[in-house]
Design a protein around this motif. Sequence first.
Motif, short mmCIF file in Angstrom:
data_model
loop_
_atom_site.label_atom_id
_atom_site.label_comp_id
_atom_site.label_asym_id
_atom_site.label_seq_id
_atom_site.Cartn_x
_atom_site.Cartn_y
_atom_site.Cartn_z
N ARG A 134 2.79 -7.64 3.29
CA ARG A 134 2.00 -6.70 2.49
C ARG A 134 2.91 -5.94 1.52
O ARG A 134 3.97 -5.48 1.89
N ARG A 135 2.47 -5.81 0.27
CA ARG A 135 3.17 -5.00 -0.72
C ARG A 135 2.53 -3.62 -0.75
O ARG A 135 1.31 -3.50 -0.90
N ILE A 136 3.35 -2.57 -0.60
CA ILE A 136 2.87 -1.20 -0.72
C ILE A 136 3.38 -0.63 -2.04
O ILE A 136 4.56 -0.77 -2.37
N LEU A 137 2.50 0.01 -2.79
CA LEU A 137 2.84 0.57 -4.08
C LEU A 137 2.74 2.09 -4.02
O LEU A 137 1.81 2.64 -3.40
N SER A 138 3.67 2.78 -4.68
CA SER A 138 3.64 4.23 -4.76
C SER A 138 3.23 4.67 -6.17
O SER A 138 3.58 4.02 -7.15
N PHE A 139 2.50 5.79 -6.23
CA PHE A 139 2.03 6.36 -7.49
C PHE A 139 2.56 7.79 -7.61
O PHE A 139 2.28 8.63 -6.75
N VAL A 140 3.32 8.08 -8.68
CA VAL A 140 3.82 9.43 -8.94
C VAL A 140 3.60 9.73 -10.42
O VAL A 140 4.08 8.99 -11.28
N PHE A 141 2.88 10.84 -10.70
CA PHE A 141 2.59 11.21 -12.09
C PHE A 141 2.86 12.69 -12.32
O PHE A 141 2.66 13.52 -11.43
N TYR A 142 3.30 13.01 -13.53
CA TYR A 142 3.72 14.36 -13.89
C TYR A 142 2.79 14.93 -14.96
O TYR A 142 2.40 14.22 -15.90
#
Length: 202
Positions: free
Chosen positions: A140-148
């Motif tokens: 499984r690929r896990i993706l992270s989301f970070v936005f400013y």
Amino acid sequence: VVFTIWDIGGLPSTNATAKVNLQQICDPPRVYVNQTSLTYTATPYNETSDVPVKIVNTANWTIEDDDDTQLANGTIQIVTHFQRNHDMLTMTKWNSRIIHHYYPSTGILSFSGLANISEYMDLIANVTFSNKYEGIGLNRRILSFVFYDPCNKSNDVANAWIDIEPLNDPPVLNLTTPSVTYTFTRNEDRPRLAFASKATII
């Protein structure tokens, strides 16, 4: 702010002033991802049936900010079981106000540019995952989301995930003898016919 006091006889004092500095409180954006697992069907590089999968289900995720309607930049990154130069995040839509770039050596898709939250969401909803490497594996690929936001405040890391499903190819039969000639004579015994001295199934 002006301060004045009076004595018991009703005479006022001279005015005194004080300055109050107001500072805006900037709340960070929030990214919510609430989705069932998305599945990518692995396809070898020499086949044409590859169908990239979108990384988010548009009905089950959102970006919110209590005091800003815009974002300034952000990243999406494949953080588990990343395959360098093979796992690809691809944009299928563009926005002139948001610059994006994918780094296949790190699995990071970066965004920069002041734009409305809705514009960022529209772009992210059109990001797809694919991998045509024969050794993709099933992790499984896990993706992270970070936005400013414009105050340079970021959300707590949010995650989405993509499961990998192998392509169910039909078996291939290879014969070492591509053709056979059979001669039949009416008055003689019929010989046995050997179609191949060796066969392999892939």
